[in-house]
Design an enzyme around this catalytic site. Structure first.
Site, PDB file in Angstrom:
ATOM      1  N   ASN A  14       0.831  -1.213   0.000  1.00  0.00           N
ATOM      2  CA  ASN A  14       0.000   0.000   0.000  1.00  0.00           C
ATOM      3  C   ASN A  14       0.866   1.265   0.000  1.00  0.00           C
ATOM      4  O   ASN A  14       0.537   2.245  -0.672  1.00  0.00           O
ATOM      5  CB  ASN A  14      -0.954  -0.001   1.197  1.00  0.00           C
ATOM      6  N   ARG A  65       3.185   3.029  26.050  1.00  0.00           N
ATOM      7  CA  ARG A  65       2.510   3.424  24.797  1.00  0.00           C
ATOM      8  C   ARG A  65       2.511   4.931  24.591  1.00  0.00           C
ATOM      9  O   ARG A  65       2.695   5.415  23.478  1.00  0.00           O
ATOM     10  CB  ARG A  65       1.050   2.937  24.833  1.00  0.00           C
ATOM     11  N   MET A  90       0.531  -2.679  12.013  1.00  0.00           N
ATOM     12  CA  MET A  90      -0.206  -3.732  12.719  1.00  0.00           C
ATOM     13  C   MET A  90      -0.297  -3.495  14.224  1.00  0.00           C
ATOM     14  O   MET A  90      -0.066  -4.412  15.011  1.00  0.00           O
ATOM     15  CB  MET A  90       0.425  -5.090  12.413  1.00  0.00           C
ATOM     16  N   HIS A 109      -8.126  -1.111   5.861  1.00  0.00           N
ATOM     17  CA  HIS A 109      -8.433  -2.387   6.499  1.00  0.00           C
ATOM     18  C   HIS A 109      -8.975  -3.354   5.435  1.00  0.00           C
ATOM     19  O   HIS A 109      -9.828  -2.971   4.633  1.00  0.00           O
ATOM     20  CB  HIS A 109      -9.470  -2.184   7.609  1.00  0.00           C
ATOM     21  N   ASP A 141      -9.723   6.434  15.042  1.00  0.00           N
ATOM     22  CA  ASP A 141     -10.019   6.945  16.389  1.00  0.00           C
ATOM     23  C   ASP A 141      -9.409   5.995  17.412  1.00  0.00           C
ATOM     24  O   ASP A 141      -8.586   5.144  17.051  1.00  0.00           O
ATOM     25  CB  ASP A 141     -11.537   7.163  16.576  1.00  0.00           C
ATOM     26  N   GLU A 142      -9.820   6.101  18.666  1.00  0.00           N
ATOM     27  CA  GLU A 142      -9.169   5.327  19.716  1.00  0.00           C
ATOM     28  C   GLU A 142      -9.512   3.838  19.655  1.00  0.00           C
ATOM     29  O   GLU A 142      -8.846   3.010  20.279  1.00  0.00           O
ATOM     30  CB  GLU A 142      -9.539   5.865  21.107  1.00  0.00           C
ATOM     31  N   GLY A 143     -10.565   3.467  18.948  1.00  0.00           N
ATOM     32  CA  GLY A 143     -10.986   2.069  18.900  1.00  0.00           C
ATOM     33  C   GLY A 143     -10.185   1.258  17.894  1.00  0.00           C
ATOM     34  O   GLY A 143      -9.282   1.764  17.222  1.00  0.00           O
TER      35      GLY A 143
HETATM   36  C1  GAR Z   1      -3.099  -4.871   3.920  1.00  0.00           C
HETATM   37  O1  GAR Z   1      -3.946  -5.887   3.429  1.00  0.00           O
HETATM   38  C2  GAR Z   1      -3.833  -3.998   4.901  1.00  0.00           C
HETATM   39  O2  GAR Z   1      -5.189  -3.819   4.573  1.00  0.00           O
HETATM   40  C3  GAR Z   1      -3.696  -4.813   6.158  1.00  0.00           C
HETATM   41  O3  GAR Z   1      -2.388  -5.293   6.125  1.00  0.00           O
HETATM   42  C4  GAR Z   1      -1.990  -5.449   4.776  1.00  0.00           C
HETATM   43  C5  GAR Z   1      -0.692  -4.727   4.575  1.00  0.00           C
HETATM   44  O4  GAR Z   1      -0.167  -4.993   3.317  1.00  0.00           O
HETATM   45  N1  GAR Z   1      -3.934  -4.026   7.326  1.00  0.00           N
HETATM   46  C6  GAR Z   1      -4.527  -4.512   8.409  1.00  0.00           C
HETATM   47  O5  GAR Z   1      -4.920  -5.654   8.507  1.00  0.00           O
HETATM   48  C7  GAR Z   1      -4.694  -3.516   9.540  1.00  0.00           C
HETATM   49  N2  GAR Z   1      -5.575  -4.064  10.526  1.00  0.00           N
HETATM   50  P1  GAR Z   1       0.962  -4.080   2.715  1.00  0.00           P
HETATM   51  O6  GAR Z   1       2.071  -4.034   3.770  1.00  0.00           O
HETATM   52  O7  GAR Z   1       1.417  -4.809   1.495  1.00  0.00           O
HETATM   53  O8  GAR Z   1       0.390  -2.747   2.413  1.00  0.00           O
END
Ligand code: GAR
Length: 215
Positions: A14, A65, A90, A109, A141-143
């Site tokens: 991404n 944190r 992550m 996501h 947001d915070e969630g």
């Molecule tokens: C992507 O699929 C993104 O949507 C997901 O991690 C991958 C990263 O791929 N994100 C999550 O799951 C966040 N909760 P990338 O490093 O190739 O962009």
């Protein structure tokens, strides 16, 4: 020109789609800094290849944190970052960063939120047996994956899909919609009202189903 800061933990495809969108002229923006929590992240190679500064900041080197996310926020502010992009970061982002960048942190996501938040959204959707899935760009947001939704794209999900087959179909859409969401922000077309993101000048002519309907 909009100044971006990117947070990524891994492969960074991404991140690459954003770099490509800038280099093609689709996005009038620049990436001032990549921050990663993973010294082995392939995203670092992408930053180096494109002359983008990067920093490895790992939570274990901080007392908590708050200290961790305050430091990230300070590094981003120092470089004039206006919008923070979570491109496969992550972790649940701490309040210390969100407070500094309220409605200016975007995440992608790999599921149609609010379904299947958290890790492995693709696997969760494949296992559940949904007929459509997709991806969501939202403000953070915070969630956990709960912030106001900016763009969603849908893909069909099939009974024999695995995390990988559904995930690669979804990823193609991620690479399309994330740069689009950033562009809307750069153009000043996003306005957050409570849970809703209002997009100035959007179109209202959309419908999709899987399986296709007869009429
Ligand atoms: C992507 O699929 C993104 O949507 C997901 O991690 C991958 C990263 O791929 N994100 C999550 O799951 C966040 N909760 P990338 O490093 O190739 O962009």
């Amino acid at each position: 020109m909009l100044t971006l800061g990117v947070l990524a933990s891994g492969r960074g495809s991404n991140f690459q789609s954003i770099i490509d969108s800038i280099e093609s002229g689709f996005l009038k923006a620049k990436v001032a800094l990549l921050v990663t929590d993973n010294p082995g992240a392939y995203a670092i190679n992408r930053a180096q290849k494109h002359g983008i500064d990067h920093m490895v900041l790992t939570p274990k080197d901080f007392p908590g944190r708050d200290a961790y996310y305050s430091r990230i926020a300070a590094e981003l502010k120092n470089r004039g970052v206006e919008l923070v992009i979570l491109a496969g970061f992550m972790r649940i982002v701490g309040k210390a960063l969100i407070d500094q960048y309220r409605n200016r942190v975007m995440n992608i996501h790999p599921a149609l939120l609010p379904s299947f938040p958290g890790l492995h959204g693709q696997e969760q959707a494949a296992d559940y047996g949904v007929k459509i899935s997709g991806c969501t760009v939202h403000f953070v947001d915070e969630g956990m994956d709960t912030g106001p939704i900016i763009i969603q794209a849908v893909v069909p999900a099939y009974h024999d899909d695995t995390e990988d087959s559904l995930g690669s179909r979804i990823l193609k859409e991620e690479h399309r919609i994330f740069p689009c969401a950033i562009r809307l922000f750069a153009e000043g077309r996003l306005c957050v009202e409570g849970r809703k993101v209002i997009i100035k000048g959007d179109r209202k002519d959309f419908a999709v189903t899987n399986p296709p309907l007869d009429q």
